[in-house]
Motif scaffolding. Sequence first.
Motif, short mmCIF file in Angstrom:
data_model
loop_
_atom_site.label_atom_id
_atom_site.label_comp_id
_atom_site.label_asym_id
_atom_site.label_seq_id
_atom_site.Cartn_x
_atom_site.Cartn_y
_atom_site.Cartn_z
N ALA A 1 9.49 1.57 3.43
CA ALA A 1 7.82 0.99 3.61
C ALA A 1 7.98 -0.08 4.73
CB ALA A 1 7.40 0.78 2.40
N ASP B 1 2.59 1.49 -3.34
CA ASP B 1 1.89 1.79 -4.70
C ASP B 1 1.33 3.05 -4.46
OD1 ASP B 1 2.41 -0.68 -5.51
OD2 ASP B 1 0.30 -1.50 -5.07
N GLU B 2 0.81 3.57 -3.36
CA GLU B 2 0.10 4.72 -3.27
C GLU B 2 0.95 5.87 -2.78
OE1 GLU B 2 -3.05 4.73 -4.13
OE2 GLU B 2 -2.68 2.35 -4.52
N LYS B 3 2.07 5.67 -2.05
CA LYS B 3 2.72 6.54 -1.54
C LYS B 3 4.05 6.86 -2.52
CE LYS B 3 -0.25 7.42 1.19
NZ LYS B 3 -1.35 8.68 0.99
N GLY B 4 4.65 5.88 -3.21
CA GLY B 4 5.79 6.05 -3.66
C GLY B 4 6.95 5.90 -3.14
N VAL B 5 6.87 5.23 -1.93
CA VAL B 5 8.05 5.04 -0.93
C VAL B 5 8.70 3.71 -1.26
CG1 VAL B 5 8.58 4.72 1.55
CG2 VAL B 5 6.82 6.09 0.94
N TYR C 1 0.79 -1.20 -0.11
CA TYR C 1 -0.08 0.01 -0.02
C TYR C 1 0.77 1.21 0.09
CZ TYR C 1 -2.66 3.94 1.97
OH TYR C 1 -2.91 5.14 2.53
N VAL C 2 1.90 1.41 0.97
CA VAL C 2 2.69 2.52 0.99
C VAL C 2 3.52 2.60 -0.38
CG1 VAL C 2 4.47 3.52 2.10
CG2 VAL C 2 2.84 2.42 3.43
#
Length: 457
Positions: free
Chosen positions: A347, A338-342, A335-336
């Motif tokens: 992550a 994909d959605e935050k680009g970390v 999730y981190v």
Amino acid sequence: MVQRETWATRTGFILAAVGSAVGLGNIWRFPFVTGEGGGAAFLLVYLLFVALIGFPAILAEFVVGRKTERNPVGALMELGGSSWKYVGGVFVVTGFVILSFYSVVAGWFIRYFLEGFRGSYANLLTGYEGDAAIMFGELSTGLDAFFFHTLFMVITIGVVALGIRQGIELAVKVMVPAILILLIGMAVWAFTLPDASAGYSYYLSPEFSIIADNWATLLPAAAGQAFFTLSLGMGVMITYASYLGEDRNLTKDGVTIIGFDTGIAFLTGLVVFPVFFSAGITEPGDGGAGAIFISMTEAFATIGGGHILGLLFFGTVAIAALSSAISLLEVVTAYVIDEKGVERWKAALGMGGIIYLLGVPVTYDLIFLDLLDGFADGILLVFGALMLVILVGWITPEVAVKELEKGIGDLGGRGQAWIWAIRVPILLVLVITLYLGVDGYVGFLTGDFADWISTNL
């Protein structure tokens, strides 16, 4: 945008999904909920849930994951619209909550495994007044529990940080076959015990009156166990399927995963219950979360060869726990990413660290284990599955069937049968199960938990 990884082989995906499914849910949780549910009566209801609810549900998670190539939040938002991201968030929160207490329990198994190197379990008990319940009480909370919770989370974070191919896939290719081989060996050994037949009778001969008299508790317990052990409703199968190619036969993969998972759960019962009854333990459900530790320690202290079997048993469960924990952390890590680009390692470390902190209170008092487990197992898992069923069965059925047909070919009436199974009977069962789960959890909050608060605060 961080580049997304994929599985190197079909075997890697299958073993990762099986590894997620065969962890503590099968070897820690399954025996004590089976004992609480009356043995074979619970087993029968559980198997029906796996076949009739689990299989269609795992296909629903597969098609959502592979179609979108996203984590649960991104996947549900892409298929259902922006409002569905909150439902996807439920999947992430579920995995988050489960891993927080799961890590503490996994730490118990590591500790019990290491305890076995100090000598026989009979000798160990002499330091705890000869009482396995006292031993569990001292080892399950406090600094010991805190240390092994920390150790387990460090290992889990390390594997996930390495990535799909170099971390998760390599790890499960070793762990899952080892779990299966060890359990088969222990089941063969348990068959030779003097009172094994009594254990088999309890485990394999259902009393239908128990089902009729206790269906209101058996139904949510069996449903929760089915979803817990198959890693459904927590986003694992959506996430793992998002790394798949379009040429994979999802139906075949689903059957393989469920077959292995259910077989290992069943095999665990063939180990545990003969051991219990041979050691004179005829109430396997007593003790709740600590039942497997208390009862198995008593058994290993009583039966011949118990020292070696104890080392094998607790070591096997520790390995199985790691394979499941990896999958749970991967959900929130994906999730981190994909959605935050970390970056992956950041992550994994960040989310793993927060999960670790949430689990710390469980090392202080087991009431927090009941608090987290009841919420995740009785409510979040079933709610997530219910919402996914609504999305796949009622909002995007054509998309779901088309995605399922990739790698298989035209399903014809079978595709529609799957959709209608999701739309009506499965949806109704999930609604009833969710109602019973919420009712039971409210009872816990107003009963045991309220009593604990009044006593300790």
